[in-house]
Each structure stands twice: as structure tokens, then as C-alpha cells.
Write an enzyme that holds these catalytic residues in place. Sequence first.
Site, PDB file in Angstrom:
ATOM      1  N   ARG A  64      50.913 -42.520 117.062  1.00 48.37           N
ATOM      2  CA  ARG A  64      50.647 -41.224 116.430  1.00 48.37           C
ATOM      3  C   ARG A  64      51.661 -40.166 116.873  1.00 48.37           C
ATOM      4  NH1 ARG A  64      45.173 -38.671 118.254  1.00 48.37           N
ATOM      5  NH2 ARG A  64      46.486 -38.214 120.067  1.00 48.37           N
ATOM      6  N   LYS A  86      35.241 -36.554 108.974  1.00 49.57           N
ATOM      7  CA  LYS A  86      36.295 -35.639 109.424  1.00 49.57           C
ATOM      8  C   LYS A  86      37.079 -35.082 108.243  1.00 49.57           C
ATOM      9  CE  LYS A  86      39.966 -35.354 112.904  1.00 49.57           C
ATOM     10  NZ  LYS A  86      40.653 -36.073 113.996  1.00 49.57           N
ATOM     11  N   ASP A 113      40.367 -42.989 111.733  1.00 46.73           N
ATOM     12  CA  ASP A 113      41.030 -41.888 112.435  1.00 46.73           C
ATOM     13  C   ASP A 113      41.865 -42.485 113.558  1.00 46.73           C
ATOM     14  OD1 ASP A 113      41.737 -39.398 113.283  1.00 46.73           O
ATOM     15  OD2 ASP A 113      39.718 -38.716 113.803  1.00 46.73           O
ATOM     16  N   ASP A 114      43.175 -42.505 113.364  1.00 46.92           N
ATOM     17  CA  ASP A 114      44.089 -43.174 114.291  1.00 46.92           C
ATOM     18  C   ASP A 114      43.853 -44.683 114.297  1.00 46.92           C
ATOM     19  OD1 ASP A 114      44.702 -40.557 114.890  1.00 46.92           O
ATOM     20  OD2 ASP A 114      44.042 -40.630 116.979  1.00 46.92           O
ATOM     21  N   ARG A 133      46.011 -35.987 106.419  1.00 50.29           N
ATOM     22  CA  ARG A 133      44.826 -35.856 105.569  1.00 50.29           C
ATOM     23  C   ARG A 133      45.096 -34.928 104.383  1.00 50.29           C
ATOM     24  NH1 ARG A 133      40.191 -37.845 108.339  1.00 50.29           N
ATOM     25  NH2 ARG A 133      40.940 -38.807 110.264  1.00 50.29           N
ATOM     26  N   HIS A 169      39.392 -42.632 117.085  1.00 44.67           N
ATOM     27  CA  HIS A 169      40.106 -41.533 117.747  1.00 44.67           C
ATOM     28  C   HIS A 169      39.667 -41.402 119.207  1.00 44.67           C
ATOM     29  CE1 HIS A 169      41.526 -37.427 118.519  1.00 44.67           C
ATOM     30  NE2 HIS A 169      42.193 -37.464 117.376  1.00 44.67           N
ATOM     31  N   ASP A 203      44.803 -42.495 108.761  1.00 44.79           N
ATOM     32  CA  ASP A 203      45.644 -41.315 108.587  1.00 44.79           C
ATOM     33  C   ASP A 203      47.006 -41.457 109.238  1.00 44.79           C
ATOM     34  OD1 ASP A 203      44.492 -41.283 111.112  1.00 44.79           O
ATOM     35  OD2 ASP A 203      44.032 -39.142 111.117  1.00 44.79           O
ATOM     36  N   ASN A 204      47.060 -42.116 110.404  1.00 42.53           N
ATOM     37  CA  ASN A 204      48.329 -42.262 111.126  1.00 42.53           C
ATOM     38  C   ASN A 204      48.203 -43.384 112.138  1.00 42.53           C
ATOM     39  OD1 ASN A 204      47.159 -39.192 112.147  1.00 42.53           O
ATOM     40  ND2 ASN A 204      47.093 -40.880 113.594  1.00 42.53           N
ATOM     41  N   HIS A 212      39.115 -31.696 108.477  1.00 42.49           N
ATOM     42  CA  HIS A 212      40.308 -31.336 109.246  1.00 42.49           C
ATOM     43  C   HIS A 212      41.434 -30.745 108.401  1.00 42.49           C
ATOM     44  CE1 HIS A 212      41.853 -31.134 113.179  1.00 42.49           C
ATOM     45  NE2 HIS A 212      42.562 -32.254 113.234  1.00 42.49           N
TER      46      HIS A 212
END
Length: 449
Positions: A261, A101, A9-10, A52, A160, A252-253, A103
Site C-alpha cells: 500500500r 467503509k 480493505d488492503d 475508493r 486493514h 482498493d490497494n 471514506h
Amino acid sequence: MDITCFSADDGGFESQIYGNPVCKTPNLDALASKSMIFKNAFTSVSSCSPSRSSILTGLPQHQNGMYGLHQDVHHFNSFDKVKSLSQILTKKNIYSGIIGKKHVGPENVYPFDFAYTEETDSINQVGRNITRIKELVHKFFSTLNESQSFFLYVAFHDPHRCGHTNPEYGEFCEKFGNGEEGMGIIPDWKPQYYKPEDVIVPYFIPDTPISRRDIAAQYTTLSRLDQGIGLVLKKLKEFGHDNDTLVIYTSDNGIPFPSGRTNLYDPGMAEPFLLHLPEQNYSQISKTMVSLLDIVPTILDWLNIEYPDFKLNGIPVKLSGKSLLHESSFKNEAVFASHNLHEVTMYYPMRVDLLNRTAERIETHWYKNLSNYYYRDQWELFDLEKDPHETHNVANNSSYSSIFTALKKLLIDWQIETNDPWICSPSGVLENKGRFKSNPQCLSLFNGT
């Protein structure tokens, strides 16, 4: 014929795999030693829920409908008729599970047979507590019919930021579960700590004491994610699936810093990407440009499942990504990305240290200033060989006119192929209904008055 997909996540390139000798990730290093390591992988959108949704549908956010964040007041959802990966696999009697996650929504578009996410539990418990994650993976395999194939999606919440939600745990939740008073304990986690003066500050982050403290905390949470991956891979082996499972690792990013991000510059789009095939015991490096939109076609190819025929908003849907199982003959002329919103208000907070220093005309230790960060040209083109930091826009440079024209055409063709409702922005609006149904047009927003 099984699949385990890990998502950070990030997450970024803070590992020895991608040239960072400081942040220790031995489990990712071990996975990389028997994987294809993609050096040019990119997300199709640099925002959590939209990305996602694209990972799980193979469709860009402007096509699947997840234009922004899913939670709370933002409340974005994919279109009801979207066919997600978990939905497709469930109909083929493949056992699907998600831990961590999620989301994305709605539930009918993203159903999982086995689900422990922020919708059922604390996101820190299912996304950061690696002992809890290990136990849930054990439960997943214990409920799996031995004759069934499976798709297990382990979506970590690390690294994150969490200073805005749980400041007691630190800016990146680096204290969560570390055994200190009030922090709880994660039995399987052996925290790895870093000194701010030792971290590597990427070129796009201001080199300040605050940034260095943040990066040191980020490294600590990445060590937790890394150890979690090791625990899951041990469970794969324990249940006899280490030699029949396709394993993917990505994020994801980009990382949560300026230009990362929520930006479609390289720091916001570029992602780590590992692809391990069963019984592969050596590493390979690929410089082929790939997209996270390639994940769905890769998994469907692995399982020998055809993508279903369906329409969205009256338009037949086709995947624009490609299977990565044939990397030797694989070539992407270009990869694409589209970004509309993050939060519904389109609010992008910057660090106060940077804002104050800029206002006072003090050296920011940053490669940009707020003016060129906030106020960007409509069209931007960067020659990454000559300008890897993307500081010189050559879109209006006559020397690049043929390249700019060709890339612009590729982008517009992709927008048409993926039914992008923003294709006419920012100067026009798409009209494709009523008398424009058979002849869609971009109508100008400037009416001369």
C-alpha cells in the site's frame, strides 16, 4: 439487471484462487468457480480514499480531486462537480446502497439511498462484524422496491490493520468478535487461526518472526471477510437476486506492508478481481490487463446507461476505463496509476524491526534496503519477465530506450487526457490560466539563481 460490488480493505492475493494454499477462503473460491478471474488487475492509486474515489467515479484521483485520505485532518474531497456512480444511478431510479467503509466525500458527490458506514456507525461494526453486515443487507433488500434495479456496494474493513486505532483487538483486529473475554462475539463468524510458521511470506516482505505473526493475523481477518461474502451471497439468493446480479470482488490497494500500500510497484498496485455474470456456472481466467477504473464503465454498460456530459475545471470529462463485459475483444495497451498523497503530511511509517536491523547492519531478510526504498529515481522501468521483483531499473538502459520512450508518451498522453495538474512535476509547474489559457505550458522551477 442488478449489481453487487465487494471491496476488501488492503486485500491481496491470499486465497487459493491466486495460488495461496494456506489461507482458506471457501466462499471466494466458490464465487471464483463461476466468475472471470483476472490475473492482471491493477488499482489506479495505492491509497484508500483516492482508490475508493476512483472506483466510484471511474476517474483517477488527480482528475476527481481526492488527492489523499478523506478523514480527520487530511480532509481531502473530490470536486463538487464530479459525477459518481451512485449519483448517476440514483438519477436513473436505481436503488443504491453502501455498507461498510465509505471514506470519500463530499456527500453531494457520493450520495447513496441506503448507507451504513463509518459516518453513521462504528467502522468495525459495519465493516468487520459480518453478522451486522448480513442484517444490513437484509434491511437493504427489505426496503428495495421490487420493480427497482439496485447497486449494492459492500466495502469490508477487513483485512486493514487496526493496531493504531484499536490495539486491544490485535494488529489486524483479528481478535474482534472472536468470543474471548472483552473481544465481543460475532455470531456468524467461525474464526480460522494460522501458525506463523505455516504462512507464505511474499517476496517483498521481510521474512521475520514479526512479519509472520502479522501475516497469520491477516489471514484470520481474511477468513472473516470471506465468511461475510458468503452471508451476503446467501441473502442475494434468499431475496431472489442470485440469477440477475452482476457480482464484482476486488480490493482498493495493496496489502499494508513495505512495497505494498502507498507504492506504485506491483505489490501496491496488483489487485484480486473477480467478475461474475448472472447464470454463469464456470470459471474463466483472463490475463488481460485491467484497471479498477474499468468498474464504472462496466456497470454502466451492464445497465445500458450512458456516461453524462460534464466538465471539471473547464475540461470535458471522459472515462479512460473500458467495459469488461466484452473481455474477449478487450485489450488494454497499458494501465495507468497516479499517486500524490496518503496522509496529508506524506508520512509513510516503516516497521521498527526493519529500521533497527538496517541501522545495525543486521540481515533484514528483505529484498531491498532503505536507501533504494526511500530514494528512488525519477523514472523507473522494470522488465517484469526478467525482473518480477522490480529490483533493476532499466529506464536508462539503452536496450530499452524505444520501450521507455513509447511508454513515457502513453503516460503523458493519459495525463493530458485526464487533466493531471501534476503533469509538469517534479521540475516544473503547470500554468494554464491567464495568458497561458490557450497555450498551457510547463514553467521550470529552476530559474538559474
